[in-house]
Design an enzyme around this catalytic site. Structure first.
Site, PDB file in Angstrom:
ATOM      1  CE  LYS A 165     -11.712 138.079 160.127  1.00 58.99           C
ATOM      2  NZ  LYS A 165     -12.892 138.845 160.626  1.00 58.99           N
ATOM      3  CD  GLU A 205     -13.424 142.329 159.472  1.00 56.98           C
ATOM      4  OE1 GLU A 205     -13.607 141.133 159.217  1.00 56.98           O
ATOM      5  OE2 GLU A 205     -13.263 142.783 160.631  1.00 56.98           O
ATOM      6  CG  ASN A 208      44.713 143.624 199.096  1.00 56.83           C
ATOM      7  OD1 ASN A 208      45.586 144.178 198.457  1.00 56.83           O
ATOM      8  ND2 ASN A 208      43.791 142.882 198.495  1.00 56.83           N
ATOM      9  N   GLY A 264      31.724 162.743 197.678  1.00 54.29           N
ATOM     10  CA  GLY A 264      30.695 163.758 197.870  1.00 54.29           C
ATOM     11  C   GLY A 264      30.090 164.189 196.555  1.00 54.29           C
ATOM     12  N   GLY A 265      30.532 163.522 195.460  1.00 55.07           N
ATOM     13  CA  GLY A 265      29.968 163.773 194.138  1.00 55.07           C
ATOM     14  C   GLY A 265      28.825 162.814 193.832  1.00 55.07           C
ATOM     15  CB  CYS A 304     -10.761 141.635 162.180  1.00 51.41           C
ATOM     16  SG  CYS A 304     -11.649 142.019 163.716  1.00 51.41           S
TER      17      CYS A 304
END
Length: 640
Positions: free
Chosen positions: A115, A46, A455, A357-358, A171
Site C-alpha cells: 500500500k 485488505e 424559399n 402522420g408517421g 484501499c
C-alpha cells in the site's frame, strides 16, 4: 476467453481477528468456490489473513509469522486451480512493515503489492504500524517459502491473452487525488484494477464509496474490482459491511448486499475496454515511458462459465421508468435547443415540415414546437405540409391534420399525384410498374415541394429521418435524405417511439389520443398503393427487418466496434424469446451489407443535433469511405 469475456469475483470471508490459520482456511474455501463458479480472478479484502483491526498486534512477530505460514498454506492448497487470487497480508521487510496484497497464481506468489498511501486521520492510524510502499522495489524477496517481488509498480499480464492484464492498489490508494491505478492503467496498460480494502461504514459512506469506485472505472476505461472487509472484523469502534463492487467503465456490474459475507461475480468485457482505450485518444495523450513498471507474466487456463451478464434488447433505452422519463426530457431539450440555436442564428422565424402522420415526422413536429416555445415564437410559423400520393392512407393523413390542429401550427395539403404522374410521363416510367423509381419519384417530389415552400416562406426545411434509417440507408437520396436541419438524425427508431410516448404522457387528452394512434401505426414510407381495405401495404420492417434488432446491431458495431460474430452471440442471448437464430443471422447480414453500401448517403448529411454516444455524422463521430469493402464482415458471418 470467449468473445473477450472474463469472469472475476470479489469476496469477503468471515474471519476472526488474529486467527491467521483459521482465516487462511476460510480464504482457501473462497478461492476454490470462485474457481468452481468460473472465475479466473478473485479479490479478497485488505489484511484479511490477519484482520485489519489487529492494531498493536501487528508489532508481534508471532502474528506476522502466522500470516506468512497461512499464505504458504493457501498457495499449497490452491496450486492446482486455474485462478488468480489477490489476498491482503502484512509483510515485514528489514525495519519496516508493509500492508500488502499478495498476488497468487497456481501456487506461485507473483508479487507482494504494498500500500502506498497510509492513512492517519479520524479513525485510521495505520502509520503507527505500516510504512508506505512508494518506490519500494525488491526483486529477490523471500516470503511464504518463495522468491518473489515486493513492489507496487507492477502490471500482471497473461502469457497468451493480451487483454488479460491487471494492476493492484489497496484501499486508501483509491481515495487520494493521484491514485496508483492511474499510472498502472495509463502507463502500464492495466485493463483491470483490483483493490483489497478495509473500508469501515458510517452513514452515507456506502453511496460515496460506490460512486468513487464506479467513477474510477470510467476515468480509467477499466474494470475496477473492490473487495471490502466485513463480518468478523473487530468492532471496537468500527463496523465493516463487506461492501463489494465490480464496475466496468462507469457501469456497476455487481454489488454485494452489505453487512454480509460471500462472493459476487462479474463478467468483464476486456475486448470492449481495450477498444475503448483505443477510441479515446486522450487516454494516452500524456503517456510517459515508465521503465519503473514491472511486467509480471502468468499463465492460467481461463475457466469456463455461462455468461450471466445482461445485454438489454434496447441498448439506447434506459431500463427504469424514471431514468427513461429523464432521458426523454433531456433528448427533447437537446433537439429543441439545437434547432432554436440555428433559427436564432440565421434570424428565421419559420420552418417547413413534411408531416406524414408517421412516427418520425411526428417527433420532428414535437421538436419544432418545443424550439418555437423556447424562442417565444408563434407556432403558426411551423408550416406543416401533408403531400398525399399513391400510397397515402386515410389514417396517416387524418393523424397529420389532427396533430397540426392540436399543436396549433399551420397546415397545408399539397396533393402531388398529378405532379408525379407528369414526371412519370417525362421520364417514361410506367405507373403500373411499382419499382424503386416509382417510389423515389414520390419521395423526391415531396422534398422539392418542401424546399420551394421554404424559399417562398423564408423558412428552414426540417428533416425527419432517424438514425436507424441512416444506418440502413433507408432514405431516398436527395429525397427525404435531404433537409436544411435534421432534428432526428441521431435518434434511433426504438428511441423515437419512447420520445413520442413520453410526449403523449404529458399532453392533453386530444393530443395524447392522436400521438398514441401514431405510435400504433406501422412504420411505412407509404410509397406503394394501400391494401383494398385502405390499410398500409408497405411495411418497412417486412423489407429491411425489425428495427429493434437493427438498433441492437448498430449500437454494438459503431459504439464498441464488436465483430459480427460477437454481436450475433449477444443478440442470440438477448432475443432468444423473440427471433430464431436463423432470423437473427439473416437480419444481421442485411444490416451489415446495407450499413457499408449506403455510406455515400451519410457522407453528405445536413446538420443535426448529436444526442447520444452513437451518431453517424460525417463531420463528427463516424467517418467511413463510401467505397469500403464489406467482405471481411460478411465472410465472418458466413462462417458462423
Amino acid at each position: 476467453m470467449k468473445y473477450g469475456f472474463l469472469r472475476v469475483a470479489s469476496a469477503t470471508a468471515q474471519i476472526r481477528v488474529a486467527d491467521c490459520l483459521n482465516n487462511g482456511k476460510k480464504i482457501t474455501e473462497i478461492i476454490k468456490q470462485a474457481a468452481d463458479n468460473g472465475a479466473s480472478v478473485v479479490v479478497l479484502p485488505e489484511l484479511c489473513i490477519s484482520g485489519y483491526t489487529c492494531s498493536d498486534l501487528f508489532l508481534q512477530k508471532s502474528l506476522l509469522d502466522a500470516c506468512e505460514k497461512a499464505l504458504e498454506d493457501i498457495l499449497e492448497n490452491t496450486k492446482n486451480l486455474d485462478i488468480v487470487s489477490v489476498i491482503g497480508v502484512p509483510v515485514a521487510f528489514r525495519e519496516a512493515l508493509y500492508n500488502c496484497a499478495a498476488v497468487c497464481c497456481k501456487g506461485k506468489l507473483l508479487d507482494l503489492v504494498p500500500k502506498i498511501n497510509i492513512p492517519n486521520y479520524t479513525e485510521f492510524y495505520e502509520q503507527r504500524h505500516f510504512t508506505s510502499g512508494k518506490d519500494v522495489f525488491e526483486k529477490d524477496f523471500y516470503f511464504a517459502g518463495q522468491k518473489t517481488f515486493l513492489t507496487a509498480d507492477a502490471v500482471f499480464e497473461h502469457t497468451s491473452i493480451p487483454e488479460f492484464r491487471f494492476g493492484c492498489e489497496i484501499c486508501e490508494d483509491l481515495w487520494v487525488p493521484d491514485s496508483p491505478s492511474v499510472n498502472l492503467a495509463q502507463n502500464g496498460g492495466a485493463l483491470m484494477i483490483f483493490n483489497s480494502s478495509a473500508s469501515d461504514d458510517v452513514i452515507g459512506k456506502a453511496e460515496y464509496r460506490k460512486n468513487l469506485v464506479n467513477l474510477q472505472s470510467g476515468k480509467l476505461s477499466c474494470a475496477y474490482i473492490f473487495s471490502d472487509s466485513g463480518f468478523g472484523e473487530s468492532t471496537t469502534d468500527l463496523v465493516f459491511s463487506g461492501h463489494n463492487l465490480i464496475c466496468e467503465n462507469a457501469t456497476v456490474l455487481a454489488e454485494s448486499q452489505r453487512f454480509s459475507t460471500g462472493i459476487i461475480y462479474g463478467d468483464i468485457d476486456l475486448q470492449r475496454l481495450d477498444g475503448e482505450r483505443r477510441r479515446i485518444t486522450t487516454f494516452n495523450s500524456e503517456k510517459e515511458k515508465s521503465e519503473k513498471i514491472l511486467r509480471i507474466k502468468f499463465d492460467i487456463k481461463v475457466n469456463d462459465f455461462s455468461l450471466s451478464r445482461y445485454f438489454r434488447k434496447t441498448p439506447f433505452v434506459p431500463d427504469s421508468k424514471e431514468d427513461l422519463e429523464n432521458r426523454c426530457r433531456e433528448i427533447l431539450n437537446i433537439q429543441a435547443t439545437g434547432l432554436a440555436t440555428r433559427l436564432e442564428h440565421i434570424g428565421i422565424k419559420n420552418v417547413v415540415l413534411g408531416l406524414s402522420g408517421g412516427l418520425d415526422s411526428t417527433l420532428a413536429l414535437i421538436v419544432c414546437v418545443h424550439a418555437f416555445d423556447m424562442l417565444n415564437l408563434d407556432r403558426k410559423g411551423i408550416h406543416t405540409v401533408t403531400m398525399p400520393c399513391f400510397g397515402t392512407t386515410q389514417r396517416t393523413k387524418s393523424n397529420a391534420e389532427r396533430l397540426a390542429l392540436s399543436y396549433g401550427v399551420s397546415f397545408t395539403e399539397v396533393n402531388i399525384t398529378d405532379s408525379v404522374r407528369q414526371h412519370f410521363k417525362d421520364i417514361g416510367q410506367n405507373e403500373e410498374e411499382h419499382s424503386v423509381t416509382y417510389e423515389n419519384c414520390q419521395a423526391r417530389e415531396r422534398t422539392q415541394v418542401l424546399m420551394d415552400l421554404s424559399n417562398k416562406l423564408s423558412a428552414l426545411v426540417i428533416g425527419t429521418g432517424d438514425l436507424s434509417e441512416l444506418a440502413l440507408g433507408w432514405a431516398t437520396y436527395n429525397g427525404d435524405h435531404m433537409s436544411m436541419y435534421a432534428v432526428n438524425c441521431s435518434v434511433p427508431k426504438t428511441l423515437v417511439r419512447y420520445l413520442t410516448a413520453y410526449e403523449a404522457s404529458v399532453s392533453q387528452e386530444d393530443l395524447k389520443t392522436v400521438l398514441l394512434d401514431v405510435l400504433d401505426t406501422p412504420v411505412s414510407p407509404e410509397l406503394l398503393p394501400p391494401e383494398k381495405d385502405g390499410t398500409i401495404s408497405q411495411k418497412t420492417e417486412d423489407v429491411v427487418g425489425p428495427y429493434e434488432l437493427h438498433d441492437f446491431f448498430l449500437y454494438y458495431l459503431v459504439r464498441f466496434g464488436y465483430t459480427p460474430s460477437k454481436i450475433f452471440y449477444l443478440a442470440k442471448r438477448s432475443f432468444k424469446d423473440d427471433y430464431s437464430v436463423e432470423e437473427i443471422k439473416k437480419w444481421l447480414k442485411v444490416f451489415v451489407r446495407r450499413f457499408f453500401t449506403q455510406q455515400f448517403k451519410r457522407s453528405c448529411l445536413p446538420d443535426g443535433p448529436k444526442v447520444g454516444s452513437v451518431t453517424l455524422s460525417p463531420r463528427g463521430d463516424f467517418r467511413m469511405p463510401s467505397d469500403a469493402s464489406v467482405s471481411l464482415w460478411l465472410k465472418e458471418l458466413d462462417n458462423l
